[in-house]
Design a protein around this motif. Sequence first.
Motif, PDB file in Angstrom:
ATOM      1  N   PHE A  93       0.833  -1.208   0.000  1.00 32.67           N
ATOM      2  CA  PHE A  93       0.000   0.000   0.000  1.00 32.67           C
ATOM      3  C   PHE A  93       0.868   1.258   0.000  1.00 32.67           C
ATOM      4  CE2 PHE A  93      -2.432   3.304   2.185  1.00 32.67           C
ATOM      5  CZ  PHE A  93      -3.632   3.262   1.492  1.00 32.67           C
ATOM      6  N   ASP A 115       2.817   1.568  -3.433  1.00 35.09           N
ATOM      7  CA  ASP A 115       1.896   1.995  -4.498  1.00 35.09           C
ATOM      8  C   ASP A 115       1.561   3.471  -4.346  1.00 35.09           C
ATOM      9  OD1 ASP A 115       1.843  -0.472  -5.604  1.00 35.09           O
ATOM     10  OD2 ASP A 115      -0.089  -1.079  -4.749  1.00 35.09           O
ATOM     11  N   GLY A 116       1.363   3.900  -3.098  1.00 32.35           N
ATOM     12  CA  GLY A 116       1.025   5.294  -2.846  1.00 32.35           C
ATOM     13  C   GLY A 116       2.135   6.218  -3.297  1.00 32.35           C
ATOM     14  N   GLN A 127       2.081   6.528  -6.927  1.00 33.60           N
ATOM     15  CA  GLN A 127       0.959   7.367  -7.379  1.00 33.60           C
ATOM     16  C   GLN A 127       1.135   8.820  -6.945  1.00 33.60           C
ATOM     17  OE1 GLN A 127      -2.405   5.390  -5.641  1.00 33.60           O
ATOM     18  NE2 GLN A 127      -2.556   3.871  -7.251  1.00 33.60           N
ATOM     19  N   LEU A 180       1.019   9.990  -3.700  1.00 35.34           N
ATOM     20  CA  LEU A 180       0.268  10.391  -2.507  1.00 35.34           C
ATOM     21  C   LEU A 180       0.690   9.502  -1.360  1.00 35.34           C
ATOM     22  CD1 LEU A 180      -1.995  12.095  -1.226  1.00 35.34           C
ATOM     23  CD2 LEU A 180      -3.569  10.299  -1.868  1.00 35.34           C
ATOM     24  N   ARG A 181       1.257  10.127  -0.323  1.00 38.43           N
ATOM     25  CA  ARG A 181       1.736   9.338   0.808  1.00 38.43           C
ATOM     26  C   ARG A 181       0.668   9.250   1.892  1.00 38.43           C
ATOM     27  NH1 ARG A 181       7.421  12.400   1.379  1.00 38.43           N
ATOM     28  NH2 ARG A 181       7.870  10.952   3.059  1.00 38.43           N
ATOM     29  N   CYS A 182       0.961   8.402   2.887  1.00 35.79           N
ATOM     30  CA  CYS A 182      -0.071   8.100   3.891  1.00 35.79           C
ATOM     31  C   CYS A 182      -0.454   9.297   4.743  1.00 35.79           C
ATOM     32  CB  CYS A 182       0.390   6.959   4.783  1.00 35.79           C
ATOM     33  SG  CYS A 182       0.406   5.422   3.893  1.00 35.79           S
ATOM     34  N   ASP A 183       0.352  10.368   4.752  1.00 38.85           N
ATOM     35  CA  ASP A 183      -0.078  11.544   5.510  1.00 38.85           C
ATOM     36  C   ASP A 183      -0.486  12.685   4.598  1.00 38.85           C
ATOM     37  OD1 ASP A 183       2.442  11.855   4.649  1.00 38.85           O
ATOM     38  OD2 ASP A 183       3.363  12.240   6.598  1.00 38.85           O
ATOM     39  N   GLY A 184      -0.761  12.359   3.328  1.00 38.69           N
ATOM     40  CA  GLY A 184      -1.286  13.351   2.412  1.00 38.69           C
ATOM     41  C   GLY A 184      -0.227  14.141   1.661  1.00 38.69           C
ATOM     42  N   ARG A 185       1.053  13.892   1.956  1.00 38.41           N
ATOM     43  CA  ARG A 185       2.115  14.631   1.272  1.00 38.41           C
ATOM     44  C   ARG A 185       2.427  14.007  -0.078  1.00 38.41           C
ATOM     45  NH1 ARG A 185       7.226  14.228   4.464  1.00 38.41           N
ATOM     46  NH2 ARG A 185       6.235  12.503   5.579  1.00 38.41           N
ATOM     47  N   LYS A 204       9.532  22.042  -0.146  1.00 35.96           N
ATOM     48  CA  LYS A 204       8.956  21.162  -1.157  1.00 35.96           C
ATOM     49  C   LYS A 204       9.605  21.422  -2.501  1.00 35.96           C
ATOM     50  CE  LYS A 204       4.649  23.265  -0.416  1.00 35.96           C
ATOM     51  NZ  LYS A 204       3.222  23.267  -0.513  1.00 35.96           N
ATOM     52  N   MET A 246      -4.195   1.212   5.480  1.00 32.22           N
ATOM     53  CA  MET A 246      -3.172   1.717   6.387  1.00 32.22           C
ATOM     54  C   MET A 246      -3.679   1.703   7.830  1.00 32.22           C
ATOM     55  SD  MET A 246      -3.208   5.735   5.435  1.00 32.22           S
ATOM     56  CE  MET A 246      -2.292   6.291   6.856  1.00 32.22           C
ATOM     57  N   ARG A 288      -7.573   5.987  -2.680  1.00 32.96           N
ATOM     58  CA  ARG A 288      -6.453   6.248  -1.768  1.00 32.96           C
ATOM     59  C   ARG A 288      -6.599   7.621  -1.123  1.00 32.96           C
ATOM     60  NH1 ARG A 288      -1.441   4.191  -1.184  1.00 32.96           N
ATOM     61  NH2 ARG A 288      -1.750   2.844  -2.970  1.00 32.96           N
ATOM     62  N   VAL A 332      -6.590   8.213   2.848  1.00 37.95           N
ATOM     63  CA  VAL A 332      -5.659   9.114   3.521  1.00 37.95           C
ATOM     64  C   VAL A 332      -6.422  10.181   4.306  1.00 37.95           C
ATOM     65  CG1 VAL A 332      -3.905  10.859   3.112  1.00 37.95           C
ATOM     66  CG2 VAL A 332      -3.764   8.683   1.944  1.00 37.95           C
ATOM     67  N   ILE A 379      -5.732  17.979   0.404  1.00 40.49           N
ATOM     68  CA  ILE A 379      -5.282  16.763   1.060  1.00 40.49           C
ATOM     69  C   ILE A 379      -3.883  16.914   1.671  1.00 40.49           C
ATOM     70  CG2 ILE A 379      -4.343  15.651  -1.012  1.00 40.49           C
ATOM     71  CD1 ILE A 379      -5.949  13.130   0.339  1.00 40.49           C
TER      72      ILE A 379
END
Lengths: 263, 262
Positions: A7, A10-11, A14, A16-21, A259, B153, B202, B206, B239
């Motif tokens: 997960f 893949d993020g 794509q 998009l990371r798990c904290d939205g960054r 960034k 997650m 996704r 998130v 996001i």
Amino acid sequence: MLSEKKFIIDGIKQGLRCDGRSPLVSRVVEISQSTELLASGSSQLSIELSSPHLICGIKTEIGEKPEISISIEMAGKSSQQTRDRLKEISTILQTLLIDHIDKSQLLIIPDKKAWKVFIDVLIVDENASSLCEQISLSVVFALEDMKIIGTEGFINKNTGEEFVQVTEDYWKLNMHDVPVIISINFIEDVMVLDLTEEEQACVDSTVHISIDQSGKIRGMVKEGHGELSLGQIASVLSVAKDAGSQIFGSLHRKIVHYKIVST
Amino acid sequence: MELDRVLVMPGDEVRCPQGSMPGFGTYENSEGKIVANQIGYPAIYNKLVCVNPVRGRYIGETSNVIIGRIAQVANKRWKVNVGSPQEAVLHLSAIDLPTGEHRIRSEEDQLHMREYFNYNDLLSAEVQSLTQDGKSMALQTRSNKFGKLKNGMLVKVSPMLVGRMRHHFVQISGVDVIFGRNGWIWVYLAHNAEVEVPLNVRQEIVRVACVIKLLNLAKKVICAESVKEVMDCLKEVLIDEILSKNSLGIVKENAWGIEGEV
């Protein structure tokens, strides 16, 4: 970390990371200085919305040779694995950061008396990630905060004895050539900055780059497996330069956030 | 029912009606008064006076839905890390076989244990029973809603914020969420196989995960309703800015507080 690994990877592919960054955006890091009363210089670093991550304190003493040393510790219990990792990190910091500081400033009487600087870093959050980068930031801030007592050295010409006289003022280290470290990680050939703890488990290789205020690359250390092509190294360097200029641009605000828009 | 909105310290007398009995987090002292033995908010259930701790680690209770990570594959059982001081064990006989048949587990099954759950796998399970001494809990996954977790997650929050709710498996804005009573929350795309999660799903995953993190930081009750409410409040936020001080402020203003919190 096996359950989430696919997960997370893949993020990152794509964007998009798990904290939205996005992959090339850092977290917001807040730094405060002079937090420890008894240290010559100190800093505390925390990531936005979380408790303090790192505490860095510096103490000084007079010795024979100018010297800057760093020791990193984890608060609370730590496993052998963690201690080994901390040792690796302190060697990286030594080569990429400490060795680039001009030690001639620390001399009092050449070859006889000089200041010794001991940097102690305490990692408060056991889940802290992206350590090299953040420790380097806290060290830079603590060094910037450091006040060294003014001294004058004399040598008695008849006996050859040295004296060190303390003056009332203090001085600060010249920070002009102190670099910061930027860690660029590769996860399946995608460049990722400022990893979280979960992402750390998915990394293939990491390149630590030390860069100074004028944008000069001071050093580079690679960790992990896999090889990097020349093209990848070139893009790593351009990302590091971009991030470096943003970090140095935001240092005076005591908030670090960068960034990279495109590579 | 909460008693009064005061925080009690260990040793403080809990003010309660006559004839109450000491429950979790309290004891009766020599003078016959009910006294707290942990920091928390007093509450009364029928005649039982309890103190709900403000913070702490998860203590297992029978029939709780929890999420854990396999820490060890042992003889006929798995040891599971559930973030609790108690030991959690999943016996080979307490899982559903992938073929769905009901039979006594053979040595053959023992050899295939790593195919069912391997080290570091996440799973959802139910607390089946606690041992007499309360030092360990037995888990079970004997239902098709429990089992290995994929395509999502994990968010870890304070277990005190996740209360008992009617449904622990819920759907919020198109993604599925499992609220583990141990404070581990799994946000995922429901799918039988491990697939690449499409970007639009996704984004929702998130978002939901970030909202749960914010609720945890704001020390607000975490349940399907509160998550939905905060999701609505933060609809407009981009996001990559959702996990910020700004949105934390919005959450603090809009979500409801923990039961008994001042």
